[in-house]
Design a protein around this motif. Structure first.
Motif, PDB file in Angstrom:
ATOM      1  N   MET A   1     -34.248  25.181 -26.386  1.00  0.00           N
ATOM      2  CA  MET A   1     -35.035  23.979 -25.899  1.00  0.00           C
ATOM      3  C   MET A   1     -35.572  24.695 -24.662  1.00  0.00           C
ATOM      4  N   SER A   2     -36.639  24.797 -24.260  1.00  0.00           N
ATOM      5  CA  SER A   2     -37.211  25.249 -23.005  1.00  0.00           C
ATOM      6  C   SER A   2     -38.084  24.243 -22.040  1.00  0.00           C
ATOM      7  N   ILE A   3     -38.479  24.487 -20.947  1.00  0.00           N
ATOM      8  CA  ILE A   3     -39.378  23.693 -20.163  1.00  0.00           C
ATOM      9  C   ILE A   3     -39.871  24.861 -19.297  1.00  0.00           C
ATOM     10  N   GLU A   4     -41.397  24.617 -19.222  1.00  0.00           N
ATOM     11  CA  GLU A   4     -42.172  25.482 -18.174  1.00  0.00           C
ATOM     12  C   GLU A   4     -43.036  24.521 -17.422  1.00  0.00           C
ATOM     13  N   ILE A   5     -42.842  24.561 -16.006  1.00  0.00           N
ATOM     14  CA  ILE A   5     -43.582  23.655 -15.347  1.00  0.00           C
ATOM     15  C   ILE A   5     -44.260  24.455 -13.951  1.00  0.00           C
ATOM     16  N   ALA A   6     -45.500  24.075 -13.642  1.00  0.00           N
ATOM     17  CA  ALA A   6     -46.042  24.451 -12.578  1.00  0.00           C
ATOM     18  C   ALA A   6     -47.112  23.482 -12.221  1.00  0.00           C
ATOM     19  N   VAL A   7     -46.788  22.767 -11.203  1.00  0.00           N
ATOM     20  CA  VAL A   7     -47.487  21.454 -10.853  1.00  0.00           C
ATOM     21  C   VAL A   7     -47.586  21.403  -9.318  1.00  0.00           C
ATOM     22  N   ARG A   8     -48.557  20.620  -9.025  1.00  0.00           N
ATOM     23  CA  ARG A   8     -49.026  20.204  -7.492  1.00  0.00           C
ATOM     24  C   ARG A   8     -49.335  18.668  -7.546  1.00  0.00           C
ATOM     25  N   LYS A   9     -48.521  18.082  -6.616  1.00  0.00           N
ATOM     26  CA  LYS A   9     -49.104  16.702  -6.201  1.00  0.00           C
ATOM     27  C   LYS A   9     -48.795  16.359  -4.699  1.00  0.00           C
ATOM     28  N   LYS A  10     -50.118  15.792  -4.253  1.00  0.00           N
ATOM     29  CA  LYS A  10     -50.138  15.289  -2.890  1.00  0.00           C
ATOM     30  C   LYS A  10     -49.199  14.151  -2.642  1.00  0.00           C
ATOM     31  N   ALA A  22     -36.876  27.110 -17.499  1.00  0.00           N
ATOM     32  CA  ALA A  22     -35.421  26.931 -17.844  1.00  0.00           C
ATOM     33  C   ALA A  22     -35.238  26.920 -19.308  1.00  0.00           C
ATOM     34  N   GLU A  23     -34.274  27.585 -19.895  1.00  0.00           N
ATOM     35  CA  GLU A  23     -33.977  27.223 -21.300  1.00  0.00           C
ATOM     36  C   GLU A  23     -32.824  27.519 -21.670  1.00  0.00           C
ATOM     37  N   ASN A  24     -32.311  26.332 -22.471  1.00  0.00           N
ATOM     38  CA  ASN A  24     -30.769  26.137 -23.004  1.00  0.00           C
ATOM     39  C   ASN A  24     -29.971  26.402 -21.703  1.00  0.00           C
ATOM     40  N   GLU A  25     -30.059  25.756 -20.793  1.00  0.00           N
ATOM     41  CA  GLU A  25     -29.006  26.093 -19.549  1.00  0.00           C
ATOM     42  C   GLU A  25     -28.920  24.777 -18.721  1.00  0.00           C
ATOM     43  N   GLU A 180     -21.082  18.501 -24.011  1.00  0.00           N
ATOM     44  CA  GLU A 180     -20.724  19.672 -24.828  1.00  0.00           C
ATOM     45  C   GLU A 180     -21.474  19.799 -26.199  1.00  0.00           C
ATOM     46  N   GLY A 181     -22.013  20.614 -26.510  1.00  0.00           N
ATOM     47  CA  GLY A 181     -22.667  20.897 -27.752  1.00  0.00           C
ATOM     48  C   GLY A 181     -23.867  20.436 -27.686  1.00  0.00           C
ATOM     49  N   PHE A 182     -24.527  20.162 -26.520  1.00  0.00           N
ATOM     50  CA  PHE A 182     -25.891  19.883 -26.220  1.00  0.00           C
ATOM     51  C   PHE A 182     -26.609  21.224 -25.921  1.00  0.00           C
ATOM     52  N   ASN A 183     -26.958  22.102 -26.911  1.00  0.00           N
ATOM     53  CA  ASN A 183     -27.496  23.254 -26.497  1.00  0.00           C
ATOM     54  C   ASN A 183     -28.928  23.308 -26.159  1.00  0.00           C
ATOM     55  N   ARG A 184     -29.286  22.671 -25.203  1.00  0.00           N
ATOM     56  CA  ARG A 184     -30.627  22.567 -24.735  1.00  0.00           C
ATOM     57  C   ARG A 184     -30.806  22.622 -23.215  1.00  0.00           C
ATOM     58  N   THR A 185     -31.860  22.449 -22.877  1.00  0.00           N
ATOM     59  CA  THR A 185     -31.962  22.447 -21.470  1.00  0.00           C
ATOM     60  C   THR A 185     -31.648  21.100 -20.748  1.00  0.00           C
TER      61      THR A 185
END
Length: 352
Positions: A1-10, A22-25, A180-185
């Motif tokens: 499982m992965s996450i991709e993020i690119a955000v801005r917030k004032k 990030a992916e499976n880490e 342990e065993g949660f092979n996701r991000t």
């Protein structure tokens, strides 16, 4: 499982501007209080809405400002462990978990709740309210509640900040075993560099809303690259330098010229020296050995911090010495002056 993020917030004090994948880490988000770590998690979870950018979880877009996508928090498949665990105090632990299973029939809710309580070793507390549990037990209950819905990613926001120091290490070990065993991000937020180093595979250092360094934990600690990352990973000695040769610099704050193991990258910049890398000089030390005046000593059970300065130095250097190592104890006397060596390979070049 992965996450991709690119955000801005004032925000009030700065603009949050973060971008990472990030992916499976286990990815640690390290930073001081108020730097934007928790806000980043809230944006991912959908609790806060970014001003612009995108967020993708396992390839599924849950937020995109240009495409007008903003999936509701309950549909993002994120498990979010808050600092205070956010358990409902008037409900039993079983009721807290069944609450998030409202879409299932009653019998299935009870079955899933019993299974997850057993997995996290708190089945015997099912009928108790969270106020009747210890901090570690409450954390298990909160984790059980977020894991029962099989989230695609898990976000842990300073999970040990509410625990007493004497139970913190055991709880940390329990958390690692339970996950342990949660092979996701897993995104792990902390201001504690040691927690990050022990638990995470990789690290992103956040300062004033931006990531100033990202990499494996070892690489970031060995070569933080920026002043902010060096400070946040525990470097106590940081000062400006001026290049005097291909592998030599002068540090005005410490009034010393030093030889470096690597070529000096810029005419002017910053260097960092970790306090525990310096050592008392012996007859074999020939490079970067100086006579320092010991200004002050602070003792702790396992180390001594000595504040030392060279003649004409306006800023002292922090020198950390491990005690009980066979040669130095907490009662070892120090001279008013000590000859100390700064290994050339320990000098880190930093940018702002």
């Amino acid at each position: 499982m992965s996450i991709e993020i690119a955000v801005r917030k004032k925000l009030h004090n700065f603009d949050l501007d973060v971008s990472f994948t990030a992916e499976n880490e286990y990815l640690g988000l390290l930073g001081a209080s108020g730097c934007g770590k928790s806000m980043t998690l809230k944006c991912i979870a959908g609790i806060e809405k970014p001003d612009s950018g995108y967020i993708r979880i396992n390839g599924r877009t849950v937020f995109d400002s240009e495409k007008k996508i903003n999936i509701k928090p309950g549909e993002r498949k994120c498990g979010f462990l808050f600092q205070n665990y956010a358990l409902f105090p008037t409900m039993t632990i079983a009721q807290n978990i069944e609450l998030v299973l409202h879409r299932f029939p009653a019998a299935q809710r009870k079955e899933k709740t019993a299974a997850v309580l057993s997995r996290f070793g708190i089945a015997e507390f099912a009928g108790r309210k969270c106020t009747e549990l210890s901090g570690g037990q409450q954390q298990r209950a909160a984790l059980a509640r977020i894991m029962v819905n099989n989230p695609e990613i898990i976000m842990l926001d300073e999970p040990f900040s509410a625990l007493d120091s004497f139970v913190k290490q055991q709880t940390e070990t329990n958390l690692i075993n339970m996950m342990e065993g949660f092979n996701r991000t897993v995104l792990f937020v902390s201001h504690d560099r040691d927690e990050i180093y022990r638990i995470c595979d990789n690290i992103a250092v956040i300062s004033d809303g931006t990531i100033c360094r990202k990499g494996t934990c070892r690489d970031v600690f060995v070569d933080p690259q920026t002043v902010a990352a060096a400070r946040l990973t525990g470097c106590k000695n940081i000062a400006g330098y001026k290049r005097t040769g291909q592998r030599s610099i002068f540090v005005a704050d410490w009034n010393i010229e030093m030889q470096t193991a690597a070529d000096v990258p810029y005419e002017k910049g910053y260097v960092g020296i970790r306090a525990h890398y310096m050592h008392k000089s012996d007859c074999t030390d020939l490079i970067n050995c100086y006579v320092f005046t010991v200004k002050q000593r602070l003792k702790s059970p396992f180390s001594i911090s000595a504040y030392i300065s060279s003649p004409g130095s306006p800023v002292p250097i922090d020198w950390e010495i491990a005690v009980n190592n066979g040669t130095i104890t907490s009662d070892t006397p120090f001279n008013a002056e000590e000859k100390i060596c700064i290994p050339p390979e320990s000098i880190m070049f930093l940018t702002e």
